[in-house]
Design a protein around this motif. Structure first.
Motif, PDB file in Angstrom:
ATOM      1  N   VAL B  11       0.861  -1.186   0.000  1.00 59.44           N
ATOM      2  CA  VAL B  11       0.000   0.000   0.000  1.00 59.44           C
ATOM      3  C   VAL B  11       0.899   1.238   0.000  1.00 59.44           C
ATOM      4  O   VAL B  11       1.866   1.305   0.758  1.00 59.44           O
ATOM      5  CB  VAL B  11      -0.913   0.040   1.241  1.00 59.44           C
ATOM      6  N   GLY B  12       0.587   2.178  -0.861  1.00 57.55           N
ATOM      7  CA  GLY B  12       1.450   3.352  -0.994  1.00 57.55           C
ATOM      8  C   GLY B  12       2.528   3.092  -2.030  1.00 57.55           C
ATOM      9  O   GLY B  12       3.658   3.567  -1.908  1.00 57.55           O
ATOM     10  N   SER B  13       2.152   2.362  -3.070  1.00 58.82           N
ATOM     11  CA  SER B  13       3.145   1.948  -4.069  1.00 58.82           C
ATOM     12  C   SER B  13       3.658   3.098  -4.923  1.00 58.82           C
ATOM     13  O   SER B  13       4.630   2.941  -5.646  1.00 58.82           O
ATOM     14  CB  SER B  13       2.542   0.882  -4.995  1.00 58.82           C
ATOM     15  N   GLY B  18       7.259   2.786  -1.118  1.00 57.44           N
ATOM     16  CA  GLY B  18       6.648   1.704  -1.883  1.00 57.44           C
ATOM     17  C   GLY B  18       7.497   1.278  -3.061  1.00 57.44           C
ATOM     18  O   GLY B  18       7.691   0.074  -3.323  1.00 57.44           O
ATOM     19  N   VAL B  19       8.024   2.236  -3.791  1.00 59.15           N
ATOM     20  CA  VAL B  19       8.854   1.921  -4.956  1.00 59.15           C
ATOM     21  C   VAL B  19      10.122   1.177  -4.532  1.00 59.15           C
ATOM     22  O   VAL B  19      10.592   0.275  -5.228  1.00 59.15           O
ATOM     23  CB  VAL B  19       9.188   3.216  -5.730  1.00 59.15           C
ATOM     24  N   GLU B  20      10.651   1.578  -3.389  1.00 56.05           N
ATOM     25  CA  GLU B  20      11.873   0.929  -2.914  1.00 56.05           C
ATOM     26  C   GLU B  20      11.579  -0.499  -2.450  1.00 56.05           C
ATOM     27  O   GLU B  20      12.397  -1.409  -2.650  1.00 56.05           O
ATOM     28  CB  GLU B  20      12.477   1.772  -1.782  1.00 56.05           C
ATOM     29  N   LEU B  21      10.426  -0.716  -1.861  1.00 63.14           N
ATOM     30  CA  LEU B  21      10.026  -2.090  -1.521  1.00 63.14           C
ATOM     31  C   LEU B  21       9.989  -2.950  -2.788  1.00 63.14           C
ATOM     32  O   LEU B  21      10.474  -4.082  -2.798  1.00 63.14           O
ATOM     33  CB  LEU B  21       8.645  -2.092  -0.850  1.00 63.14           C
ATOM     34  N   THR B  34       1.796  -9.445  -5.362  1.00 62.05           N
ATOM     35  CA  THR B  34       0.537  -9.743  -6.049  1.00 62.05           C
ATOM     36  C   THR B  34      -0.376  -8.539  -6.153  1.00 62.05           C
ATOM     37  O   THR B  34      -1.363  -8.575  -6.879  1.00 62.05           O
ATOM     38  CB  THR B  34      -0.206 -10.884  -5.329  1.00 62.05           C
ATOM     39  N   SER B  35      -0.031  -7.476  -5.445  1.00 63.39           N
ATOM     40  CA  SER B  35      -0.864  -6.276  -5.546  1.00 63.39           C
ATOM     41  C   SER B  35      -0.053  -5.044  -5.186  1.00 63.39           C
ATOM     42  O   SER B  35       0.636  -5.015  -4.167  1.00 63.39           O
ATOM     43  CB  SER B  35      -2.085  -6.395  -4.618  1.00 63.39           C
ATOM     44  N   VAL B  36      -0.127  -4.062  -6.054  1.00 62.66           N
ATOM     45  CA  VAL B  36       0.433  -2.742  -5.729  1.00 62.66           C
ATOM     46  C   VAL B  36      -0.756  -1.800  -5.616  1.00 62.66           C
ATOM     47  O   VAL B  36      -1.615  -1.750  -6.485  1.00 62.66           O
ATOM     48  CB  VAL B  36       1.449  -2.271  -6.781  1.00 62.66           C
ATOM     49  N   ILE B  37      -0.804  -1.083  -4.511  1.00 61.44           N
ATOM     50  CA  ILE B  37      -2.024  -0.373  -4.118  1.00 61.44           C
ATOM     51  C   ILE B  37      -1.734   1.115  -3.960  1.00 61.44           C
ATOM     52  O   ILE B  37      -0.723   1.508  -3.382  1.00 61.44           O
ATOM     53  CB  ILE B  37      -2.549  -0.961  -2.786  1.00 61.44           C
ATOM     54  N   SER B  38      -2.639   1.913  -4.501  1.00 61.43           N
ATOM     55  CA  SER B  38      -2.522   3.356  -4.336  1.00 61.43           C
ATOM     56  C   SER B  38      -3.911   3.945  -4.234  1.00 61.43           C
ATOM     57  O   SER B  38      -4.760   3.723  -5.098  1.00 61.43           O
ATOM     58  CB  SER B  38      -1.797   3.967  -5.538  1.00 61.43           C
ATOM     59  N   ALA B  39      -4.157   4.698  -3.173  1.00 57.41           N
ATOM     60  CA  ALA B  39      -5.475   5.302  -3.002  1.00 57.41           C
ATOM     61  C   ALA B  39      -5.766   6.275  -4.140  1.00 57.41           C
ATOM     62  O   ALA B  39      -6.889   6.389  -4.607  1.00 57.41           O
ATOM     63  CB  ALA B  39      -5.544   6.028  -1.655  1.00 57.41           C
ATOM     64  N   SER B  40      -4.731   6.961  -4.632  1.00 64.40           N
ATOM     65  CA  SER B  40      -4.972   8.048  -5.575  1.00 64.40           C
ATOM     66  C   SER B  40      -4.886   7.624  -7.039  1.00 64.40           C
ATOM     67  O   SER B  40      -5.440   8.291  -7.903  1.00 64.40           O
ATOM     68  CB  SER B  40      -3.952   9.166  -5.321  1.00 64.40           C
ATOM     69  N   ASP B  58       4.805  -5.231 -14.366  1.00 67.41           N
ATOM     70  CA  ASP B  58       3.777  -4.791 -15.297  1.00 67.41           C
ATOM     71  C   ASP B  58       2.385  -5.085 -14.730  1.00 67.41           C
ATOM     72  O   ASP B  58       1.636  -5.916 -15.221  1.00 67.41           O
ATOM     73  CB  ASP B  58       4.005  -5.449 -16.668  1.00 67.41           C
ATOM     74  N   MET B  59       2.046  -4.354 -13.662  1.00 72.80           N
ATOM     75  CA  MET B  59       0.757  -4.522 -12.997  1.00 72.80           C
ATOM     76  C   MET B  59       0.033  -3.191 -12.983  1.00 72.80           C
ATOM     77  O   MET B  59       0.641  -2.127 -13.051  1.00 72.80           O
ATOM     78  CB  MET B  59       0.964  -4.951 -11.539  1.00 72.80           C
ATOM     79  N   GLU B  60      -1.292  -3.283 -12.837  1.00 70.87           N
ATOM     80  CA  GLU B  60      -2.065  -2.074 -12.583  1.00 70.87           C
ATOM     81  C   GLU B  60      -2.178  -1.843 -11.084  1.00 70.87           C
ATOM     82  O   GLU B  60      -2.190  -2.791 -10.299  1.00 70.87           O
ATOM     83  CB  GLU B  60      -3.471  -2.204 -13.185  1.00 70.87           C
ATOM     84  N   LEU B  61      -2.297  -0.593 -10.726  1.00 74.94           N
ATOM     85  CA  LEU B  61      -2.469  -0.255  -9.319  1.00 74.94           C
ATOM     86  C   LEU B  61      -3.866  -0.635  -8.850  1.00 74.94           C
ATOM     87  O   LEU B  61      -4.860  -0.359  -9.525  1.00 74.94           O
ATOM     88  CB  LEU B  61      -2.239   1.247  -9.116  1.00 74.94           C
ATOM     89  N   ASP B  62      -3.953  -1.266  -7.687  1.00 75.23           N
ATOM     90  CA  ASP B  62      -5.230  -1.555  -7.074  1.00 75.23           C
ATOM     91  C   ASP B  62      -5.612  -0.427  -6.126  1.00 75.23           C
ATOM     92  O   ASP B  62      -4.761   0.349  -5.680  1.00 75.23           O
ATOM     93  CB  ASP B  62      -5.148  -2.868  -6.264  1.00 75.23           C
ATOM     94  N   GLY B  63      -6.904  -0.356  -5.820  1.00 77.00           N
ATOM     95  CA  GLY B  63      -7.372   0.599  -4.824  1.00 77.00           C
ATOM     96  C   GLY B  63      -7.244   0.026  -3.416  1.00 77.00           C
ATOM     97  O   GLY B  63      -6.805  -1.107  -3.220  1.00 77.00           O
ATOM     98  N   VAL B  64      -7.613   0.839  -2.443  1.00 79.16           N
ATOM     99  CA  VAL B  64      -7.552   0.399  -1.057  1.00 79.16           C
ATOM    100  C   VAL B  64      -8.828  -0.376  -0.736  1.00 79.16           C
ATOM    101  O   VAL B  64      -9.920   0.200  -0.711  1.00 79.16           O
ATOM    102  CB  VAL B  64      -7.397   1.604  -0.117  1.00 79.16           C
ATOM    103  N   ASP B  65      -8.724  -1.674  -0.528  1.00 84.41           N
ATOM    104  CA  ASP B  65      -9.881  -2.523  -0.233  1.00 84.41           C
ATOM    105  C   ASP B  65      -9.339  -3.758   0.484  1.00 84.41           C
ATOM    106  O   ASP B  65      -8.806  -4.689  -0.130  1.00 84.41           O
ATOM    107  CB  ASP B  65     -10.566  -2.915  -1.552  1.00 84.41           C
TER     108      ASP B  65
END
Lengths: 350, 350, 350, 350
Positions: B11-13, B18-21, B34-40, B58-65
């Motif tokens: 969360v906070g990718s 987040g990028v450094e993780l 398995t998931s990169v998450i960004s509220a915005s 090459d993933m899309e950002l997920d929302g916070v859920d």
């Protein structure tokens, strides 16, 4: 030659201190540069080494020859390394020149202290005795009509301007003073070294000479004079990946009860008639860019009621107030001129 | 999906933590992101915002859920701002995830201290109580099989690794501790501000939040635990014109007689089995570039016999040992894996 | 010693190319570094000069002695200056080692061209003839089982990867090629000089060696080979105040009608199976930070319909894809290993 | 108020152009700043936002009110963004003020070209017609006694000073002109953005707006005027990780036979009476630091006989000769004063 102006020579014109003297003296109404001197580059046009000075100072570099210099100049700035000034300065004095020395060679009154910290021979004792330490804003400091002024070091200038009023007022427990100082890389000079190598220093923050810097006894000499007894300090030096600027962050235990506003008022009073020291408002601390390229020293405070300590933040441009600017300020005071002549440069921001 | 690997969400990718993780976890043999998450930025491809990750993640950002995340991950790193984690982390925990939190929200055990320094509401008390502070090299620190680890702050990591052995050994007068800390600008995060504006910060050295930084109580909480009584410290924070790196320069009065070599030996013993702490030889102090991009903390010493004080210099990469690297080290320890998995990066020099 | 690994020696281990080889080879599963060699620092521990390698590579530097090296290594990287490799490389070959040379000494096939641009004697002709130029992504390039690979220059790598597909396809008027190249300062090496002096280069952008750089004939040799007739280019080199990174901005007149998307498709096809070249989407151009610390070369395009010209932007990390990374890529290809071994580093961002 | 001085107001005083105007105007003998104006910060003391101006300009910021400004000023500098000046400038003119506009709004004579490149509405046609383009060193340029001067853009200034003499002399094939321009980050202004975010831009070199920059039609308008037929150019813009400075590197096919010394002589003749253009000697090219903080434009040449092309290197400080300095130069010429008044600043080196 303009007969109404003082004729000035600059020894060490190919170093950063020398180049900065040239920059400021271009704006000085009472000065004419009549000789730029370099032991290593004699004969070469100044603008070959420094194209930025093309069409500004179109002179050839002279060699080191005190008699020849005395024939064309009244005053000499020696922006030479420590250990070089110690033998050069007497030559210039004996040739009849007034000298403002930017090296550290004439700052310490005690020869043995000099030799302990500088690791080479001290100048002859009579010159040490004659030299007047030119920390312009020190209470009682007077250089008028002197013939040998020793210009303060860069770290001591930032540090002492930050400490003197508090120490003099007795608000600082002088046994508790810890100074964490940071400098831009130009302070290491123009001589190449691995420390000043771009790829080593860029994106790097680096401590050096901890507890060993030769500016320690200079700071202690002044503070000891202020309080009338020996003062020893902890003093750290660190390099910041930027060209110009010094921040001296100082810590000490507060004696008595004094709010941040009290500290501000104390310092504003101490420096009330000094054009180059600016005291920040409460909650505002200076950054080095805010004085870059100028002769200002800006100072701010933070009182920590939890620990009973004061933190004092003092910034200067190491090449200006820490070297060439203060040297010209000393020239002005030596000559009895207005202190700000040639020095009214606004900080270059951003 | 690789069933033998732990599935990790971040969360906070789109922040630097987040990028450094992501950078380090690419090298981790037992982890799959398995998931990169960004509220915005939910829905956008990760590499649109960070082209340097093209063909790497090459993933899309997920929302916070939290529920959706729990369906695809076992462990979540919350690299979110303080005040956000306090409400997010409980959701993830209740959804069945293990959490390693990189914000400061779960570090202070005392809610009122949190609210005094962080200026907003503390997380619920039961979560504060459950959270284990993950300063990996602290003696006795154990996070194995915990479900909520609070990753230490960047300044506290550099500072505490530099102070703990000396304080525990009783060699430091803990009432005398003064910490002068400097950080690269990435520590201020990816949100734009005038402070992080290039032209303002470049070629600048700047003090901020003197005596007010929220990392102060975190440092004091740990030191107080070590000595068994309240410790208060003076702590200054300053920004260095570089992207990465923290140096914490620490000053304290020495109790007893201990040479520099004694200090070196003491620290080498304390950290003898810790792969990420390196103690320098006598006369050598670390610079920030020497740990850049790596999970190391390097420490050096200077004893000043004139003043009876020790100066301790500790450096880390604020985004690695001060954030993402230590978080992964905590993951390794939580899972009972070898501590260095995914973290054997050599510092990027020069 | 691990008998299943290739034993590798690095000559020039105290230069930036050598240190970067060490950084990457730590992550290589089939390689063991058995000797780090420096003509000037033989006998000193590696970590004395590079404390960032403490506890990572705890070896002493060996001197230059081909026979001794052959006794402990199978392959040698010569990260030595041009003019030094020309005599060292034959010694290592004759001692039975395989050589990957990072100097420019074995890149030009024509001795007289070498001597015209490099201003000193060319290596013996038989070695020039034997050396295989290792531009890994060039169509038809094959280094497998060779014993002498000449690793491409930093500027040629960025430039040729940006030009080859367009030139080969006949979309570029090869008489119109103008290359404006910019490099971080680490490209100038670790030897001190006024050009690499921090205060001179910081906050500075500087052109040098216009039309005179020794990488010009290297670029022309490859392009001439691609088109089958002599190609001459205009090529400018400039220093950027940063440590790492090269951007090569290339201009040429377009032959035919090709949209930006056509260019993107052409290059994606050319590099379809090449893991280290990434082609940007339309309207997106790479910046040097987006490949920093990694072996990637990122390329983007701008078609100007008003002038009929293509602008190609190609970036690499000069020390990785422009030196050590490509050298290891060549090692992998020489040995028939997977090309990415030891090289899967994610760019260090920010 | 000093009745013998011109009273000057500065709109956009909290941007970098405005602050730089203040810096230089402090040294101008015939000017008094009577109003500093900011739409967003009206009422605040100037030194609250810019502590570096403390004790230098102790004024409060005024709001935007043309009538009020006309009551206290004779001349106004509008250092406002494009799209803002287009409506503000007419108000100031109608209130009776003379205007020197630093935005791009009044540079292009053709409204439709303006709207194509600037993407918003052009100013009213009569103001466009009245505005005089103030490229001070252009042959025949005359702004004396005008009431609306449009100050040239930063990139066009560096570029046109580098191209005009060669184009006018017919030595350059004007269909072949390619301009590779690089700027320090202050050119992007003081508004925060991810592009100007420290950690994104530091240690980065970045291309932007390739073939799309709004300075392209400005350059073409001037060159077309010089040759008397339409000229189109290829023009690239790139950001350098430094605060100040522009280098424009220009490439063109040479018409006729002209040695480097011929080019030098041609340019020295063209600029023979112009104090702010300096032409370098053969083999010497300017770097941005050599003009930093000053109003100079330095130019150097490289002739490539192999390709028949000239490379011209031109550098300025984007905030001085590229903005505030040239604006003051235009003020001097508008008023019929000596051109260098207030502008004799020596470059700040290092």
């Amino acid at each position: 030659m303009n007969p109404t102006k003082q004729r000035v020579a600059i020894v060490g014109s190919t170093g950063y201190g020398g180049v900065e003297l040239i920059r400021f003296l271009q704006h000085h109404p009472h000065v004419e540069i009549t000789s730029v001197i370099s032991a290593s580059s004699s004969g070469a046009p100044m603008s070959d080494q420094f194209p930025h000075l093309d069409s500004i100072i179109d002179m050839e570099l002279d060699g080191v020859d005190a008699v020849a210099t005395a024939a064309k100049a009244d005053i000499v700035f020696t922006a030479t390394p420590s250990g070089v000034s110690s033998t050069l300065v007497p030559q210039y004095l004996e040739a009849g020149l007034k000298v403002i020395d930017l090296s550290g060679d004439f700052r310490l009154k005690d020869s043995s202290t000099y030799e302990q910290w500088y690791k080479h021979d001290a100048p002859e004792a009579n010159y040490l005795a004659e030299a007047v330490y030119g920390l312009c804003e020190q209470k009682g400091n007077d250089v008028q009509d002197q013939r040998l002024i020793s210009n303060p070091g860069c770290y001591p200038t930032a540090t002492l301007l930050g400490l003197m009023p508090g120490v003099e007022a007795g608000w600082i427990d002088h046994s508790s003073i810890i100074i964490d100082a940071k400098s831009g890389v130009s302070g290491a000079g123009r001589g190449t070294s691995l420390t000043s190598h771009y790829a080593e220093m860029n994106e790097n923050f680096k401590a050096y000479k901890l507890n060993k810097h030769q500016h320690i006894p200079e700071i202690e000499q002044v503070l000891s004079g202020v309080v009338g007894e020996p003062v020893v300090v902890t003093f750290s030096t660190q390099l910041v990946p930027m060209t110009r600027g010094i921040m001296s962050t100082m810590y000490a235990t507060i004696k008595g009860q004094h709010s941040e506003q009290d500290w501000i008022d104390l310092y504003r009073e101490y420096y009330s008639d000094r054009p180059f020291v600016r005291i920040r408002k409460q909650g505002n601390w200076p950054s080095t860019k805010e004085v870059a390229g100028s002769n200002y020293c800006d100072i701010g405070f933070a009182v920590d009621e939890r620990t009973g300590r004061i933190t004092i933040v003092s910034v200067i441009d190491n090449l200006v107030k820490g070297a060439a600017g203060q040297a010209i300020q000393n020239l002005n005071r030596m000559m009895g001129w207005e202190e700000t002549l040639g020095l009214k440069m606004v900080p270059v921001y951003p």
